[in-house]
Design a protein around this motif. Structure first.
Motif, PDB file in Angstrom:
ATOM      1  N   GLU A 139      63.124 -36.722 -23.282  1.00 23.11           N
ATOM      2  CA  GLU A 139      62.577 -35.894 -24.427  1.00 23.11           C
ATOM      3  C   GLU A 139      62.552 -36.968 -25.640  1.00 23.11           C
ATOM      4  OE1 GLU A 139      61.539 -32.849 -24.772  1.00 23.11           O
ATOM      5  OE2 GLU A 139      61.779 -32.749 -22.340  1.00 23.11           O
ATOM      6  N   LEU A 167      61.888 -21.886 -29.759  1.00 24.01           N
ATOM      7  CA  LEU A 167      62.073 -22.831 -28.801  1.00 24.01           C
ATOM      8  C   LEU A 167      60.923 -22.179 -27.661  1.00 24.01           C
ATOM      9  CD1 LEU A 167      65.820 -22.683 -28.634  1.00 24.01           C
ATOM     10  CD2 LEU A 167      64.613 -24.651 -28.948  1.00 24.01           C
ATOM     11  N   LEU A 217      69.126 -29.169 -31.742  1.00 20.93           N
ATOM     12  CA  LEU A 217      69.631 -28.853 -30.638  1.00 20.93           C
ATOM     13  C   LEU A 217      71.025 -27.645 -30.688  1.00 20.93           C
ATOM     14  CD1 LEU A 217      69.461 -32.016 -28.371  1.00 20.93           C
ATOM     15  CD2 LEU A 217      68.418 -29.740 -27.889  1.00 20.93           C
ATOM     16  N   PHE A 230      71.474 -24.275 -29.709  1.00 19.87           N
ATOM     17  CA  PHE A 230      72.582 -23.869 -28.721  1.00 19.87           C
ATOM     18  C   PHE A 230      73.234 -22.493 -29.353  1.00 19.87           C
ATOM     19  CE2 PHE A 230      76.238 -24.543 -26.002  1.00 19.87           C
ATOM     20  CZ  PHE A 230      77.607 -24.223 -26.983  1.00 19.87           C
ATOM     21  N   ILE A 257      73.441 -19.083 -26.760  1.00 22.35           N
ATOM     22  CA  ILE A 257      74.727 -19.199 -25.774  1.00 22.35           C
ATOM     23  C   ILE A 257      74.947 -17.593 -25.930  1.00 22.35           C
ATOM     24  CG2 ILE A 257      75.712 -21.203 -26.160  1.00 22.35           C
ATOM     25  CD1 ILE A 257      77.431 -20.182 -28.297  1.00 22.35           C
ATOM     26  N   PHE A 261      70.475 -28.741 -22.580  1.00 26.92           N
ATOM     27  CA  PHE A 261      71.492 -29.037 -23.715  1.00 26.92           C
ATOM     28  C   PHE A 261      72.597 -28.216 -23.828  1.00 26.92           C
ATOM     29  CE2 PHE A 261      73.339 -30.607 -27.348  1.00 26.92           C
ATOM     30  CZ  PHE A 261      73.675 -29.731 -28.062  1.00 26.92           C
ATOM     31  N   ASN A 262      72.439 -26.919 -23.623  1.00 27.33           N
ATOM     32  CA  ASN A 262      73.359 -25.757 -23.564  1.00 27.33           C
ATOM     33  C   ASN A 262      74.579 -26.097 -22.721  1.00 27.33           C
ATOM     34  OD1 ASN A 262      71.972 -24.781 -25.580  1.00 27.33           O
ATOM     35  ND2 ASN A 262      71.624 -22.719 -24.364  1.00 27.33           N
ATOM     36  N   HIS A 304      61.502 -26.125 -13.253  1.00 25.60           N
ATOM     37  CA  HIS A 304      61.330 -26.247 -14.911  1.00 25.60           C
ATOM     38  C   HIS A 304      62.633 -25.955 -15.710  1.00 25.60           C
ATOM     39  CE1 HIS A 304      59.184 -27.216 -18.281  1.00 25.60           C
ATOM     40  NE2 HIS A 304      59.562 -25.874 -18.905  1.00 25.60           N
ATOM     41  N   VAL A 305      63.278 -26.795 -16.070  1.00 22.99           N
ATOM     42  CA  VAL A 305      64.432 -26.841 -16.685  1.00 22.99           C
ATOM     43  C   VAL A 305      64.086 -26.849 -18.287  1.00 22.99           C
ATOM     44  CG1 VAL A 305      66.909 -27.343 -17.448  1.00 22.99           C
ATOM     45  CG2 VAL A 305      65.842 -27.511 -15.164  1.00 22.99           C
ATOM     46  N   THR A 306      64.407 -25.772 -19.295  1.00 20.00           N
ATOM     47  CA  THR A 306      64.055 -26.075 -20.580  1.00 20.00           C
ATOM     48  C   THR A 306      64.904 -27.131 -21.343  1.00 20.00           C
ATOM     49  OG1 THR A 306      65.126 -24.056 -20.974  1.00 20.00           O
ATOM     50  CG2 THR A 306      62.719 -23.765 -20.779  1.00 20.00           C
ATOM     51  N   VAL A 307      64.543 -27.549 -22.252  1.00 20.27           N
ATOM     52  CA  VAL A 307      65.333 -28.442 -22.993  1.00 20.27           C
ATOM     53  C   VAL A 307      66.674 -27.903 -23.595  1.00 20.27           C
ATOM     54  CG1 VAL A 307      65.643 -29.993 -25.008  1.00 20.27           C
ATOM     55  CG2 VAL A 307      63.458 -29.956 -23.750  1.00 20.27           C
ATOM     56  N   GLN A 308      66.448 -26.627 -24.042  1.00 21.72           N
ATOM     57  CA  GLN A 308      67.343 -25.978 -24.732  1.00 21.72           C
ATOM     58  C   GLN A 308      68.639 -25.331 -23.474  1.00 21.72           C
ATOM     59  OE1 GLN A 308      67.776 -25.630 -28.026  1.00 21.72           O
ATOM     60  NE2 GLN A 308      69.989 -25.195 -27.565  1.00 21.72           N
ATOM     61  N   LEU A 363      76.186 -20.349 -18.892  1.00 16.00           N
ATOM     62  CA  LEU A 363      75.290 -21.606 -18.762  1.00 16.00           C
ATOM     63  C   LEU A 363      74.933 -22.356 -17.731  1.00 16.00           C
ATOM     64  CD1 LEU A 363      76.971 -22.921 -22.135  1.00 16.00           C
ATOM     65  CD2 LEU A 363      74.887 -21.512 -21.800  1.00 16.00           C
ATOM     66  N   GLU A 384      58.145 -24.557 -25.496  1.00 14.59           N
ATOM     67  CA  GLU A 384      58.067 -24.920 -24.121  1.00 14.59           C
ATOM     68  C   GLU A 384      56.670 -24.462 -23.636  1.00 14.59           C
ATOM     69  OE1 GLU A 384      61.735 -26.388 -23.437  1.00 14.59           O
ATOM     70  OE2 GLU A 384      60.165 -26.203 -21.938  1.00 14.59           O
ATOM     71  N   TYR A 427      68.051 -37.485 -23.014  1.00 11.84           N
ATOM     72  CA  TYR A 427      67.764 -38.537 -23.549  1.00 11.84           C
ATOM     73  C   TYR A 427      66.395 -39.314 -23.092  1.00 11.84           C
ATOM     74  CZ  TYR A 427      68.137 -42.871 -26.421  1.00 11.84           C
ATOM     75  OH  TYR A 427      68.189 -43.853 -27.360  1.00 11.84           O
TER      76      TYR A 427
END
Lengths: 155, 721
Positions: free
Chosen positions: A71, B262, B151, B155, B159, A42-43, A35-39, A23, B266, A68
């Motif tokens: 987004e 997702l 989220l 995740f 993962i 979060f991961n 560019h960092v994706t939200v997912q 991760l 994006e 926070y």
């Protein structure tokens, strides 16, 4: 509408080192691409929060805070995760604040309610320890005082 | 240290306290919902407050420190801090935020001290500080992707362990087969050396084979032939395993679905960002253009300042002679900003702030000396151009002398030249115009000598009813008309003068060059001759027979119907020469055959003809780099002075009757009520309409930010640019 959230117990289960590494690499690769994706963020943040190391938890909470801020659509979930992160770290006040805000929005969220209970338990537990300390200090004080007085009366 | 103390003697207390507090724990969840508003005091907090009352007096700084670094701020330190600098604070509402010095904080201390004392890093502080700010920001309803895919779901879908089930299934499908040596094959195929040590899974029997002939290993193995059996037949997976695999596959498919949504979200986000960035880029490019325009303006200003420097140096040396009529430097080529009264800056740009009404017929020509100076305007069927004071907006007088409509005017300081349909050019001294009396001469009347003597004021102007050269010298000393130049046989439609030299164009299809000191015609240039001899003289020009129907009548009267203007009116255009301008010995003329010709005034020959217009040229101007010509074909062409190529063609809806340009803009009268302005750097068109003309604009002239226009509605309007 209830958001899907993990119970606090899930936060206690940490990922393996390898998984966290993956991760982290994914996150840093996207960072280098600017560019960092939200997912991804979060991961990585969630993996960090789950870890037992305090450093990781702090880092994870910081990333969650970034999420926070950036987004607005994800804020409600982030409230819960932030509360969870702070709870793990022991910042019960912040945890309580975030959780309370979430409960404002979703009073029926099971995970939020259970987290609130956990936070209160944690606060109470610390309270006991504190009380014990005070009691101990008082006990020591009395003993010392008593010995002094005894010494004084004897002499 | 203190951890050892609360040993057995306090166990009871703790247990009792816990028993007391158990009901409290179950009470607190409902309390949390009204967390902020109420000051719910649980029993625990009451006890805290009672025991630790002395520690509650704290000022702001210690409280903050306490919040952030409980391990540092042990009870002792807090006490000392509060006593050193304490200010009693009024206790307000909510409990937990206020009294930090409670058992919980105390309880934290041993924990912190006990577990490998970890320093509070800046990150910790950062996090805690940020909470306050974050809590204040709005939490909207999640929509779009956020509501579909939480989220956590994302995740679990992304993962690495999500892939596990797939690889596990793959492993399940791997069959125990005898060693084929695929790896070696593969490496050989790629050209890599095979590892000689790789003997895994090989039976002893075939080792000899391997050493000698590796490639033939596969085919020469004995006793291990499988025959025609399928690989999948050897494996038995079992029902449980298969159902599990089915479930896993379904879940994997869901994961894929999640990942797809997702990624889609994006992509849309990035698209929005790109659009926003594109907008920013467009705005920045517009700003760049604006800077370019500003630079051009500054260049012009620099030129102007240089000229002014020279002018002021020479004027200090020159002796001023008020009586002699000096012909000053041409204002047409002056580039720098003009001197304007300070109030001009307060004018909003693009409006006509002054209107001069006196004429009763459409304006045919106008020119002014400088902003807020003197204006001379002429109109149709009016032999007397009016002279105005632009400062006050009032008419000073009239120029009497012509016997035909005045078609062209040029004003330089006090000197004014007019050309009219009577074929003459008159030189006027504008300083003498305000000596004019109030005896209203009727317009257009030729007054006989007898009438003049009867008026008898002595400073009357004598009309030149007789066309003879000698008469010019007999004019009264106070007569504004200083000179009359005769020579053309038809209407003088355009003129341009600078210093001592004047060039006129007339409907007799000739251009004449005059010396203003002597009043004599120096040279005559015949356009028709130039047209017929164009093929020999001009390299690289267009076809000399680029004549169109209307002007093919080069013999006889030239008359071309104009295309209708915006109000539908049109008339016959009869001016063969639409515009002239010269500099040094280079002359440029625009004529009725649609050609722009460049002449050498030393030889009188047209050395270049610029073809392109398909209708008579009505107006012309050039500077060091460009020539701009407007024509009845509704276009303005901007040519390169050196090469003769067209830079730009501006198309309009009606015939162009007047233009003026500089490095940054082209201002044109194009048969509409509004004045068209074309910005050359940003290539944008705009129109001046506010308080504007009510009929098509015919003529215009501007200097710096001051524009004068005359239209068919018989008014002259002054604009601020």
């Amino acid at each position: 509408m209830t958001t899907e959230l993990p119970y606090a117990a899930d936060a206690e289960v940490s990922l393996s080192y390898d998984e966290l590494e993956v991760l982290r690499l994914q996150y840093e690769k996207e960072l280098s691409l600017a560019h960092v994706t939200v997912q991804t963020k979060f991961n990585y943040a969630w993996g960090l929060v789950k870890s037992p190391l305090r450093d990781h938890q702090v880092e994870g909470v910081k990333l969650l805070q970034d999420l926070y801020r950036s987004e607005p659509s994800r804020r409600r979930e982030c409230l819960y995760y932030l509360a969870l992160g702070h709870y793990k770290m022991g910042n019960f006040d912040e945890a309580k604040k975030f959780n309370a805000l979430l409960l404002d929005k979703e009073p029926t969220n099971m995970q939020a309610i259970s987290l609130a209970q956990l936070i209160d338990k944690g606060v109470a537990k610390e309270g006991y320890i504190g009380m014990a300390l005070v009691g101990g200090a008082a006990a020591v004080g009395t003993i010392v005082l008593a010995s002094l007085i005894r010494r004084a009366t004897r002499k | 240290m203190s951890e050892d103390k609360p040993s057995s003697s306090n166990q009871d207390r703790r247990r009792n306290a816990r028993a007391n507090l158990d009901p409290l724990i179950t009470d607190t969840p409902p309390a949390t919902t009204s967390y902020r508003a109420s000051s719910s005091t649980s029993k625990l907090e009451l006890v805290q407050k009672a025991l630790l009352a002395p520690f509650h007096r704290r000022n702001g700084s210690t409280r903050i420190l306490q919040d952030l670094a409980p391990v540092i701020m042990t009870p002792k330190m807090i006490n000392s801090a509060s006593t050193v600098s304490s200010r009693p604070r009024a206790v307000a509402d909510s409990t937990i935020t206020r009294s930090k010095m409670d058992f919980a904080t105390l309880g934290r201390a041993p924990l912190r001290l006990g577990m490998g004392s970890r320093r509070i890093t800046s990150r910790d502080l950062e996090i805690v500080e940020a909470t306050e700010q974050l809590l204040q920001s709005e939490v909207p309803e999640p929509d779009g992707v956020a509501s579909n895919v939480s989220l956590l779901r994302g995740f679990n879908a992304t993962i690495p362990s999500a892939e596990q089930s797939r690889s596990r299934r793959r492993q399940m499908r791997s069959v125990e087969a005898p060693h084929i040596g695929l790896k070696k094959l593969g490496m050989n195929a790629r050209g890599l050396l095979t590892d000689e040590e790789d003997h895994e899974g090989q039976s002893v029997a075939s080792e000899d084979d391997v050493v000698l002939v590796p490639r033939l290993d596969v085919t020469t193995r004995k006793g291990k032939k499988r025959g025609r059996e399928s690989l999948s037949a050897t494996k038995l997976l079992g029902k449980d395993e298969l159902t599990r695999q089915r479930k896993e596959i379904v879940r994997d498919k869901e994961n894929l679905h999640v990942r797809r949504s997702l990624i889609n979200s994006e992509i849309t986000e990035i698209t929005h960002k790109i659009e926003a960035l594109d907008d920013i880029r467009a705005k920045l490019e517009r700003d760049l253009l604006k800077l370019q325009e500003d630079e051009l303006e500054l260049d012009d200003e620099l030129e102007g300042v240089k000229e002014r420097l020279e002018f002021e140096q020479t004027s200090s040396r020159r002796s001023s002679s008020a009586n002699a009529l000096q012909i000053p430097q041409s204002s047409r080529r002056r580039k720098g900003p003009a001197f304007l009264p300070s109030e001009h800056d307060e004018l909003p740009p693009g409006i006509a702030f002054m209107t001069l009404e006196s004429h009763s017929t459409p304006i045919t020509a106008l020119d002014f000396s400088e902003p807020y100076g003197t204006l001379v305007s002429a109109s149709q069927e009016d032999n007397q151009p009016r002279v105005w004071d632009l400062f006050s907006g009032s008419e000073i007088g009239r120029l009497r002398g012509h016997t035909g409509t005045v078609k062209c005017v040029q004003v330089e300081d006090q000197v004014c030249l007019t050309g009219s349909e009577d074929g003459t050019v008159r030189v006027w001294d504008l300083r003498k115009v305000d000596i004019e009396d109030a005896n209203g001469w009727d317009e257009g009347e030729i007054v006989s000598l007898s009438d003049v003597s009867e008026e008898g004021e002595g400073d009357e102007e004598r009309p030149n009813g007789i066309r003879s050269a000698e008469q010019n010298n007999k004019v009264n000393a106070n007569d504004p008309c200083a000179r009359v130049l005769e020579g053309h046989t038809k209407a003088v439609t355009t003129l341009f003068f600078e210093d001592e030299c004047l060039v006129t164009g007339a409907s007799d299809k000739t251009l004449r060059q005059w010396d203003l000191n002597t009043g004599q015609c120096v040279m005559t240039m015949d356009i028709l001759w130039a047209i017929s001899h164009a093929s020999t003289a001009v390299p690289g020009s267009g076809l000399p027979n680029g004549l169109f129907a209307g002007a093919a009548a080069s013999v006889g009267t030239f008359a071309v119907p104009t295309p209708p203007a915006a109000d539908g009116s049109w008339d016959m255009y009869e001016d063969y020469v639409g515009g002239v301008q010269f500099w040094g010995y280079g002359l440029v003329s625009g004529s009725g055959d649609g050609a722009v010709r460049m002449w050498d005034m030393r030889t009188g020959q047209a050395h270049r003809t610029l073809m392109g217009h398909t209708a008579p040229v009505t107006c012309l101007q050039f500077d060091e780099i460009h020539i701009a010509s407007g024509s009845l074909d509704k276009t303005i062409r901007i040519w390169d002075l050196r090469t003769g190529g067209v830079f730009e063609t501006l198309k309009y809806d009606h015939a162009v009757t007047a233009l003026q340009f500089d490095t940054r803009k082209v201002v044109a009268a194009t048969g509409e009520n509004g004045i068209k302005i074309y910005n050359r750097t940003s290539m944008q068109h705009s129109t001046l309409l506010t308080n504007g003309h009510t009929s098509p604009v015919e003529r215009l002239r501007y200097m710096d930010r001051y524009l004068v226009s005359g239209g068919r509605d018989t008014t002259v309007k002054i604009w601020s640019l």
